[in-house]
Design a protein around this motif. Sequence first.
Motif, short mmCIF file in Angstrom:
data_model
loop_
_atom_site.label_atom_id
_atom_site.label_comp_id
_atom_site.label_asym_id
_atom_site.label_seq_id
_atom_site.Cartn_x
_atom_site.Cartn_y
_atom_site.Cartn_z
N ARG A 1 7.71 -9.60 5.76
CA ARG A 1 7.29 -10.86 5.16
C ARG A 1 5.80 -10.85 4.79
O ARG A 1 5.30 -11.84 4.23
N ASP A 2 5.11 -9.76 5.08
CA ASP A 2 3.68 -9.68 4.76
C ASP A 2 3.53 -9.11 3.35
O ASP A 2 3.82 -7.94 3.11
N SER A 3 3.05 -9.90 2.44
CA SER A 3 2.99 -9.47 1.04
C SER A 3 1.90 -8.43 0.78
O SER A 3 1.88 -7.82 -0.27
N SER A 4 1.03 -8.23 1.74
CA SER A 4 -0.03 -7.24 1.54
C SER A 4 0.48 -5.82 1.77
O SER A 4 -0.15 -4.88 1.32
N TYR A 5 1.56 -5.67 2.52
CA TYR A 5 2.14 -4.37 2.83
C TYR A 5 1.21 -3.51 3.67
O TYR A 5 1.37 -2.29 3.73
N LYS A 6 0.23 -4.10 4.32
CA LYS A 6 -0.68 -3.30 5.14
C LYS A 6 0.07 -2.77 6.37
O LYS A 6 1.04 -3.36 6.83
N LEU A 7 -0.43 -1.66 6.89
CA LEU A 7 0.14 -1.08 8.10
C LEU A 7 -0.69 -1.50 9.30
O LEU A 7 -1.92 -1.51 9.26
#
Lengths: 115, 115
Positions: free
Chosen positions: A97-103
């Motif tokens: 659900r995190d649109s940034s796609y960060k790890l």
Amino acid sequence: AQSVAQPEDQVNVAEGNPLTVKCTYSVSGNPYLFWYVQYPNRGLQFLLKYITGDNLVKGSYGFEAEFNKSQTSFHLKKPSALVSDSALYFCAVRDMRDSSYKLIFGSGTRLLVRP
Amino acid sequence: DSGVTQTPKHLITATGQRVTLRCSPRSGDLSVYWYQQSLDQGLQFLIQYYNGEERAKGNILERFSAQQFPDLHSELNLSSLELGDSALYFCASSVEGHRGRDTQYFGPGTRLTVL
């Protein structure tokens, strides 16, 4: 908040023995899970990932990982360790659900395989 | 070799100075991420760019800034450097066409030492 825990700072195993590096995660939604390996003075190399489907994921260099939703775990395994597997291993999670796609990375586990 | 390149490999500078780290993503990758790896903070996400535009910010200090150019390479600018900024800075890239399922591939990193 998203988080990843790698409970062991170091794992020691004899060459030829099976190895397990543990990882547990916490996310709000469904997770995407990754394992990376870092050799000295090198960048992170991608090993494998779980997105969906089969809970057992096979990756590079004979490594595999098992996704366990009930235990929120994604442990890295290898049936027979090599001395050359000695390195720093990182588990990472991405919240769908995190649109940034960060790890989000765990603190890392140092694997030492003795001859 | 991941296909992600970073320059320089090493950077030694003094407190108060400004430096620029450069990253070229893999061919075809539109998204660039910057991460900082330090002994006390581990691997932390700093900022993400997608096709030239900032998409997400993490634990990035106000003294730090980044941009992604039309040719998709990215630069991370660090100013008014402090001793605590000494770390390994990684760039990663991904296609970002599959709703977060893409793998991030990491460059070899730039080791920054602030004296």
